[in-house]
Write a protein that holds these residues in place. Structure first.
Motif, short mmCIF file in Angstrom:
data_model
loop_
_atom_site.label_atom_id
_atom_site.label_comp_id
_atom_site.label_asym_id
_atom_site.label_seq_id
_atom_site.Cartn_x
_atom_site.Cartn_y
_atom_site.Cartn_z
N GLY A 98 38.00 39.25 31.26
CA GLY A 98 37.30 38.90 32.49
C GLY A 98 38.24 38.79 33.67
O GLY A 98 37.89 39.14 34.80
N SER A 99 39.46 38.29 33.42
CA SER A 99 40.45 38.19 34.49
C SER A 99 40.85 39.56 35.01
O SER A 99 40.93 39.79 36.23
CB SER A 99 41.68 37.44 33.98
N VAL A 100 41.10 40.49 34.08
CA VAL A 100 41.46 41.86 34.49
C VAL A 100 40.30 42.52 35.22
O VAL A 100 40.49 43.18 36.25
CB VAL A 100 41.88 42.69 33.26
N LEU A 101 39.09 42.33 34.71
CA LEU A 101 37.91 42.92 35.35
C LEU A 101 37.68 42.33 36.74
O LEU A 101 37.26 43.04 37.66
CB LEU A 101 36.68 42.69 34.48
N THR B 254 36.33 44.80 47.74
CA THR B 254 36.91 44.23 48.95
C THR B 254 36.71 45.10 50.20
O THR B 254 36.40 44.57 51.27
CB THR B 254 38.40 43.93 48.74
N PRO B 255 36.85 46.42 50.13
CA PRO B 255 36.63 47.23 51.34
C PRO B 255 35.23 47.08 51.92
O PRO B 255 35.02 47.34 53.10
CB PRO B 255 36.86 48.67 50.84
N TYR B 256 34.29 46.64 51.10
CA TYR B 256 32.91 46.46 51.57
C TYR B 256 32.59 44.99 51.83
O TYR B 256 31.43 44.64 52.05
CB TYR B 256 31.94 47.03 50.53
N ARG B 257 33.62 44.15 51.79
CA ARG B 257 33.47 42.71 52.01
C ARG B 257 32.47 42.10 51.03
O ARG B 257 31.69 41.22 51.38
CB ARG B 257 33.06 42.41 53.45
N LEU B 258 32.51 42.56 49.81
CA LEU B 258 31.65 42.01 48.77
C LEU B 258 32.48 41.22 47.77
O LEU B 258 33.51 41.70 47.30
CB LEU B 258 30.91 43.13 48.03
N PRO B 259 32.07 40.01 47.44
CA PRO B 259 32.77 39.23 46.42
C PRO B 259 32.37 39.69 45.02
O PRO B 259 31.30 40.28 44.83
CB PRO B 259 32.28 37.80 46.70
N THR B 260 33.20 39.39 44.05
CA THR B 260 32.87 39.76 42.68
C THR B 260 31.76 38.90 42.11
O THR B 260 31.06 39.31 41.18
CB THR B 260 34.10 39.63 41.76
N LEU B 261 31.61 37.68 42.66
CA LEU B 261 30.63 36.73 42.16
C LEU B 261 30.86 36.52 40.65
O LEU B 261 31.99 36.47 40.21
CB LEU B 261 29.21 37.21 42.46
N THR B 262 29.79 36.41 39.89
CA THR B 262 29.93 36.19 38.45
C THR B 262 29.78 37.49 37.66
O THR B 262 29.56 37.46 36.44
CB THR B 262 28.89 35.17 37.96
N ALA B 263 29.92 38.63 38.32
CA ALA B 263 29.76 39.92 37.64
C ALA B 263 30.71 40.09 36.45
O ALA B 263 30.29 40.59 35.39
CB ALA B 263 29.93 41.07 38.63
N PRO B 264 32.00 39.72 36.55
CA PRO B 264 32.88 39.86 35.38
C PRO B 264 32.37 39.08 34.17
O PRO B 264 32.40 39.58 33.04
CB PRO B 264 34.22 39.32 35.89
N LEU C 115 21.48 35.96 31.87
CA LEU C 115 22.70 35.44 32.49
C LEU C 115 22.49 35.26 34.00
O LEU C 115 21.43 34.84 34.43
CB LEU C 115 23.88 36.37 32.17
N THR C 116 23.52 35.60 34.80
CA THR C 116 23.38 35.47 36.26
C THR C 116 23.28 36.85 36.93
O THR C 116 23.59 36.99 38.12
CB THR C 116 24.56 34.68 36.86
N TRP C 117 22.82 37.85 36.18
CA TRP C 117 22.65 39.18 36.76
C TRP C 117 21.71 39.19 37.96
O TRP C 117 22.01 39.86 38.97
CB TRP C 117 22.14 40.16 35.69
N LEU D 172 22.98 40.74 41.59
CA LEU D 172 22.35 41.92 42.19
C LEU D 172 21.70 41.60 43.53
O LEU D 172 21.86 42.34 44.50
CB LEU D 172 21.32 42.50 41.21
N VAL D 173 20.98 40.49 43.58
CA VAL D 173 20.31 40.11 44.84
C VAL D 173 21.33 39.79 45.92
O VAL D 173 21.21 40.24 47.08
CB VAL D 173 19.36 38.91 44.61
N THR D 174 22.35 39.05 45.58
CA THR D 174 23.35 38.66 46.58
C THR D 174 24.10 39.87 47.11
O THR D 174 24.34 40.00 48.32
CB THR D 174 24.34 37.63 46.00
N TRP D 175 24.48 40.78 46.24
CA TRP D 175 25.15 42.00 46.71
C TRP D 175 24.26 42.78 47.68
O TRP D 175 24.70 43.21 48.74
CB TRP D 175 25.51 42.90 45.52
N VAL D 176 23.00 42.97 47.33
CA VAL D 176 22.08 43.71 48.20
C VAL D 176 21.93 43.02 49.55
O VAL D 176 21.99 43.66 50.62
CB VAL D 176 20.71 43.88 47.52
N PHE D 177 21.77 41.72 49.54
CA PHE D 177 21.56 40.98 50.79
C PHE D 177 22.82 40.97 51.65
O PHE D 177 22.72 40.94 52.89
CB PHE D 177 21.09 39.56 50.50
N LEU D 178 24.01 40.99 51.04
CA LEU D 178 25.24 41.05 51.81
C LEU D 178 25.49 42.44 52.37
O LEU D 178 25.95 42.60 53.50
CB LEU D 178 26.43 40.61 50.95
N VAL D 179 25.18 43.47 51.59
CA VAL D 179 25.34 44.84 52.07
C VAL D 179 24.43 45.10 53.27
O VAL D 179 24.79 45.85 54.19
CB VAL D 179 25.03 45.84 50.93
#
Length: 344
Positions: free
Chosen positions: A139-142, A151-161, A319-321, A325-332
């Protein structure tokens, strides 16, 4: 959109600064972001990593969260700590930036969730210990890999790993006898108590459980302890978490979800995380962003059933999928929305 930049640790501090009254100086925060570890600095990153599950970098919030995990059961506290320590240590030894990532706990929170989830699904065994260690390292490597990509899209990884690692292990588990033999499993409450008739007990317990289920806890009083930890970070932080959990529960109830699942908080925890993310953590606080966050929390609750049904076919878990997914879409979407601004 402007020139891309990484999400800074200050953006991950959560909503503690939203209180109208200035916060008293925190002695622990006077040494924020040292260039390299000093003394017990590494130990301080561990509770911070636990707190970062809910976007907080407060040592005290992390300690309250750890207390909540042990109140839920010693196995959750021990395995949550194991995952946090291994993930944090892995990132440090591999050279991830100490002041920007390791010190504020940003490298530990996925390890926390990996530890708690695997002991829930696989029970307390030496094989589970080994899987938590391997999972936290992976998970750390991921986390680093996703940071490079997002990062180029200013998106955090959140709990995706965490979602990826735990999903892979749980879905693949039945193929391995030493992993799956005697595993604990985790059926939804509605499996033994079906029906959509909502009671007051389900209602109030489900609201607190929605906060606790972020850490896989289904006891309402454990949710209360987690909520107290969020109020330690700031009164607005705690309020947003509580309201977001309530919105998730009400959304599930309005759509006719199983009452026992609502009472267990299964429709509230993704909404809790989404509300915290979209109101103050990554999105600036305005009346428009409040409405935006509400839409996000409702969407996360609705998506919970869809993701759950999808993963049920292959033996996985929600899980927290939905939150991711919702947070990424709303940030994009933010650059196209003139009324919504990014925080920081």
């Amino acid at each position: 959109m402007g020139s891309p930049r990484p999400v800074t640790p200050s953006e991950s501090k959560g909503l503690a600064s939203l209180s109208s009254a200035p916060a008293a100086p925190d002695p622990e925060e006077q040494t924020t972001h040292p260039e390299r570890p000093r003394g017990l600095d590494f130990l301080r990153t561990v509770p911070k990593g636990v707190a970062q599950v809910d976007f907080q970098s407060s040592l005290w919030t992390g300690l309250v969260f750890l207390l909540a995990l042990f109140v839920g059961g010693w196995r959750f506290g021990v395995f949550g700590l194991l995952g946090t320590v291994v993930a944090t240590l892995t990132a440090y030894l591999l050279g991830v930036s100490w002041p920007d990532r390791v010190w504020p706990g940003l490298e530990g929170f996925c390890g926390t969730l990996i530890g708690v989830s695997l002991v829930l699904y696989l029970d307390v065994r030496w094989m589970t210990v080994a899987l938590v260690i391997v999972g936290a390292i992976a998970g750390s490597v991921l986390t680093s890999a996703l940071n490079v990509l997002l990062t180029p899209y200013r998106l955090p990884t959140l709990t995706a790993p965490f979602c990826v690692i735990t999903s892979v292990m749980v879905i693949g588990g039945p193929s391995f006898h030493r992993i799956w033999a005697g595993h604990a499993g985790a059926a939804p409450p509605s499996a033994t108590a079906p029906g959509t008739a909502m009671s007051w007990t389900y209602f109030w317990q489900g609201t607190f459980n929605g906060v606790g289920q972020v850490f896989f806890q289904n006891k309402w009083y454990v949710g209360v302890v987690f909520l107290a930890g969020l109020f330690v970070s700031g009164w607005m932080t705690g309020l947003v978490a509580f309201v977001s959990s309530l919105i998730g529960l009400l959304t599930g109830w309005a759509l006719g979800a199983q009452a026992a699942d609502l009472g267990a908080g299964l429709y509230g925890y993704n909404s809790t995380l989404t509300g915290l993310a979209l109101f103050g953590t990554f999105i600036a606080v305005t009346p428009a962003s409040a409405a935006y966050a509400v839409i996000g929390t409702v969407s996360a609750a609705g998506l919970t059933a869809a993701v759950g049904n999808l993963f049920e076919v292959v033996g996985g878990h929600t899980l927290t999928w939905p939150f991711v997914l919702v947070t990424w879409v709303f940030l994009v979407a933010v650059p196209m929305l003139n009324k919504i601004k990014r925080a920081g």
